[in-house]
Design a protein around this motif. Structure first.
Motif, PDB file in Angstrom:
ATOM      1  N   HIS A 197      -7.866  -2.612  -3.855  1.00 35.08           N
ATOM      2  CA  HIS A 197      -7.795  -1.153  -4.656  1.00 35.08           C
ATOM      3  C   HIS A 197      -7.195  -1.837  -5.959  1.00 35.08           C
ATOM      4  O   HIS A 197      -6.114  -2.498  -6.069  1.00 35.08           O
ATOM      5  N   PRO A 198      -7.436  -1.084  -6.988  1.00 45.03           N
ATOM      6  CA  PRO A 198      -7.084  -1.595  -8.417  1.00 45.03           C
ATOM      7  C   PRO A 198      -5.516  -1.577  -8.432  1.00 45.03           C
ATOM      8  O   PRO A 198      -5.105  -2.397  -8.997  1.00 45.03           O
ATOM      9  N   LEU A 243      -3.665   5.768  -3.014  1.00 45.28           N
ATOM     10  CA  LEU A 243      -3.452   4.456  -2.422  1.00 45.28           C
ATOM     11  C   LEU A 243      -3.318   4.572  -0.808  1.00 45.28           C
ATOM     12  O   LEU A 243      -4.006   3.967  -0.030  1.00 45.28           O
ATOM     13  N   ALA A 244      -2.622   5.655  -0.292  1.00 41.54           N
ATOM     14  CA  ALA A 244      -2.428   5.963   1.178  1.00 41.54           C
ATOM     15  C   ALA A 244      -3.832   6.373   1.928  1.00 41.54           C
ATOM     16  O   ALA A 244      -4.053   5.807   2.820  1.00 41.54           O
ATOM     17  N   LYS A 245      -4.622   7.178   0.907  1.00 37.36           N
ATOM     18  CA  LYS A 245      -5.752   7.619   1.681  1.00 37.36           C
ATOM     19  C   LYS A 245      -6.826   6.459   1.710  1.00 37.36           C
ATOM     20  O   LYS A 245      -7.411   6.146   2.809  1.00 37.36           O
ATOM     21  N   TYR A 246      -6.725   5.483   0.635  1.00 38.19           N
ATOM     22  CA  TYR A 246      -7.469   4.382   0.582  1.00 38.19           C
ATOM     23  C   TYR A 246      -7.247   3.658   1.891  1.00 38.19           C
ATOM     24  O   TYR A 246      -7.997   3.051   2.501  1.00 38.19           O
ATOM     25  N   LEU A 247      -5.861   3.461   2.184  1.00 43.56           N
ATOM     26  CA  LEU A 247      -5.648   2.492   3.418  1.00 43.56           C
ATOM     27  C   LEU A 247      -5.873   3.212   4.556  1.00 43.56           C
ATOM     28  O   LEU A 247      -6.359   2.577   5.554  1.00 43.56           O
ATOM     29  N   LEU A 261      -6.085   3.633 -17.661  1.00 44.97           N
ATOM     30  CA  LEU A 261      -7.398   3.069 -17.246  1.00 44.97           C
ATOM     31  C   LEU A 261      -6.916   1.980 -16.294  1.00 44.97           C
ATOM     32  O   LEU A 261      -7.765   1.968 -15.161  1.00 44.97           O
ATOM     33  N   TYR A 262      -6.185   1.235 -16.946  1.00 46.36           N
ATOM     34  CA  TYR A 262      -6.032  -0.120 -15.772  1.00 46.36           C
ATOM     35  C   TYR A 262      -5.061   0.135 -14.598  1.00 46.36           C
ATOM     36  O   TYR A 262      -5.334  -0.302 -13.723  1.00 46.36           O
ATOM     37  N   TYR A 263      -4.189   1.225 -14.714  1.00 47.79           N
ATOM     38  CA  TYR A 263      -3.271   1.341 -13.635  1.00 47.79           C
ATOM     39  C   TYR A 263      -4.188   1.880 -12.805  1.00 47.79           C
ATOM     40  O   TYR A 263      -4.048   1.712 -11.373  1.00 47.79           O
ATOM     41  N   PHE A 264      -5.139   2.997 -12.884  1.00 53.34           N
ATOM     42  CA  PHE A 264      -5.688   3.700 -11.855  1.00 53.34           C
ATOM     43  C   PHE A 264      -7.178   4.488 -12.189  1.00 53.34           C
ATOM     44  O   PHE A 264      -7.800   4.494 -11.056  1.00 53.34           O
ATOM     45  N   PHE A 265      -7.403   4.720 -13.318  1.00 50.79           N
ATOM     46  CA  PHE A 265      -8.456   5.532 -13.634  1.00 50.79           C
ATOM     47  C   PHE A 265      -9.646   4.758 -13.884  1.00 50.79           C
ATOM     48  O   PHE A 265     -11.065   5.518 -13.712  1.00 50.79           O
ATOM     49  N   GLU A 266      -9.785   3.423 -14.010  1.00 52.76           N
ATOM     50  CA  GLU A 266     -10.954   2.771 -14.191  1.00 52.76           C
ATOM     51  C   GLU A 266     -11.049   1.614 -12.977  1.00 52.76           C
ATOM     52  O   GLU A 266     -10.255   0.770 -13.103  1.00 52.76           O
TER      53      GLU A 266
END
Lengths: 385, 385
Positions: free
Chosen positions: B44-45, B93-97, B309-314
């Protein structure tokens, strides 16, 4: 509050208590003769003889009774050990008042506070909660009008309200009232206590509630009254009815307690045990020899056997006066007085124990006293689910 | 912890945060490159790019995933206002994990703490709790494996456990960690927080749990780990996964917050609102004139549109690198970068809002996420009833 000669706080009572000074320093009022006589007839010995000797807003409570308004009584128990005779007299007073006024009786069981304050594990406290609740159910309250509420098992209603009140209690107020708490559970507990005292009004709407309690517990009530006075809550400040400490067998002035090494009479004691404890330990106001006693007489005011009778176990006023007179004159001997006291205490305990034995299975019996679904819904109506 | 240049405590983040020094001073570990690469694929980014950059016992958590053991994630929300984009990245992030490991996700809603800490009334907080839970349900967790727990509405399970843990928290530890609390609710709250973090293990038995959380909340975890380490409880200390603060639109280094006057992008903002907020407020790393920008280029490291973008959205690594390179070279203009960021943020929000709109009635929907009767029974099995 502490003093050169004695200490009275919710966590410590030591020395020779000056009861009037305690009221002064706590800011409570002495119960007047006129107020005493306004209690329901026949006057209970605990009232008549001044064992309950102080209070807050007692007048307003008596007014509500006179007006036939619904009233309530809150009287709780912290379950950390077996109950002794000093624990039940406020409960029996509550039953007496319930019988005569139809009062709701709310009995909070503060297993959380005992767990916070004592070196006992949670399961141990739960065991005592079950034991103590059984004793309380044996008092014979009207189940329709009586609710036993356990802080842990009824946390669904207790915690949300305690949280609401907690916002009003600063840590410094708690420290100043109780001393620095050992853990954050004890910091929070006054807010739980406020919930206990306001619970009848939270369930049934605003009405007069009284809390019969030993005078050392008055700070809990005082803090709760401060919170109740804030405009957010449509409740009356709870009234307090404050008692002297039940006599210790050894007679040294503090309150009867099973937490130290003092011998005590438990609710489960049989006739032999009661007799032996009173004969062995009850501080005597008599003289050291038979001859001296016959000549000089005894002092009922310091004699624990007599005090037990006077406080609670001899309801007949003529009889207590007669016993005091005979003891003073030397006609009544210490052994005889002790035997009589043991008999009266045992009669009382036997009746209590019979009611206890007649109770059904705990899990079924307790359901007669737990909050109903409707009451629970009222208490939690502003929660999300 | 406070420092000459910055302050980081659970109740205040100010100044230009030196993230490595925060870890040092809290006693947490930096996430190593090797640990990052052990997270489930595709990385995950938020992990890959070091937004989550520190932790406690992350290694042990990754071992448990490798061994196909059941794992859990705890990530909560204090409901005192609308949620903004800085609030949801740990949830996503929790959903991704969860999608990749089958983790239980426990989401405590600390309405009690918000009530204690904010000048808002209880009903107000309840309204926000309902709003925020709706946003959380829109994330798309697996209801079978996800539990939302509200401190007030689930007090039946929360308070008894918090009481157990409270005995282990001294007031002085709480004061030293958080500063002197304003009220006794805040004194008690760390024990509630410990309950949150241990809840998966209290329901499902001992297993590894991780808490993805902004680094300022680490003291809660540290205190809970101290309690968990006491022999009474058969649990692992919760692992922590600590993040940097989501960029504030105005770019001054502290965390995004809706509690002060900073403009923020809410989960409910539409495309126009997002574009306008980013165009108007997002701190730019570009030059003041077009000519200067074309000549000298911009600085993506301080540019908030780029940071979002860098943190989360790209999610596309090539794309973020390309954007940074083009911005540095002056080829990409501030306005273009802002438009692109607004578009990506809006795409994300639109998908979120569509899932939110597809939810049924709150009272029914929430039942998919509340503790089951069986789980509740497990949590309360040592209570009296």
């Amino acid at each position: 509050m502490t003093d050169d000669d004695f200490t009275v706080t919710p966590y410590a009572v030591q020395g020779d208590v000056d009861y009037e000074r305690v009221l002064d320093q706590f800011g409570a009022d002495e119960l007047t003769e006129a107020e005493r006589e306004r209690f329901p007839e026949p006057l209970h010995p605990l009232i008549k003889r001044g064992i309950f000797y102080g209070g807050r807003d007692v007048e307003e409570y008596l007014d509500a009774i006179d007006e036939d308004e619904q009233v309530s009584i809150v009287t709780g128990r912290g379950p950390s050990g077996p109950m002794h005779i000093g624990h039940v007299f406020p409960l029996y007073l509550a039953k007496y008042l319930q019988d005569r006024t139809g009062a709701h009786v709310y009995i909070p069981i503060s297993d959380d506070e005992k767990y916070f304050a004592k070196d006992q594990d949670f399961d141990d406290i739960q065991g005592w909660a079950k034991d103590n609740i059984t004793e309380i159910m044996a008092v014979g309250f009207d189940p329709e009008k009586t609710r036993i509420v356990v802080d842990s098992a009824d946390a669904d209603v207790i915690y949300p309200w305690a949280a609401k009140f907690a916002k009003r209690y600063t840590q410094s107020t708690v420290n100043a009232t109780y001393g620095d708490p050992d853990n954050v559970g004890l910091s929070f507990y006054p807010a739980v206590q406020a919930t206990h005292l306001l619970l009848p009004q939270l369930v049934h709407g605003r009405h007069r509630t009284i809390v019969p309690i030993a005078v050392d517990q008055d700070p809990h009530i005082r803090l709760c009254r401060d919170v109740a006075a804030k405009e957010d809550y449509d409740v009356y400040k709870p009234s307090a009815l404050l008692s002297r400490f039940f006599p210790q067998l050894k007679g040294d002035g503090g309150k009867m307690s099973s937490s130290d090494q003092n011998p005590t009479i438990y609710l489960s004691d049989d006739r032999d045990a009661v007799l032996e404890k009173i004969q062995t330990y009850a501080f005597s106001g008599g003289q050291t020899s038979l001859e001296e006693h016959r000549e000089k007489g005894g002092d009922p005011d310091v004699d624990v056997a007599y005090q037990l009778l006077y406080y609670f176990f001899e309801e007949d006023d003529e009889k207590v006066e007669e016993l005091a007179a005979d003891y003073r004159s030397g006609e009544l001997l210490t052994g005889e007085l002790k035997n009589y006291a043991a008999e009266k205490v045992s009669d009382f305990l036997e009746a209590h124990q019979e009611r206890k034995a007649a109770l059904g299975d705990f899990d079924e019996e307790i359901r007669n006293y737990t909050l109903t679904d409707e009451e629970r819904a009222t208490l939690t109506e502003d929660l999300l689910y």
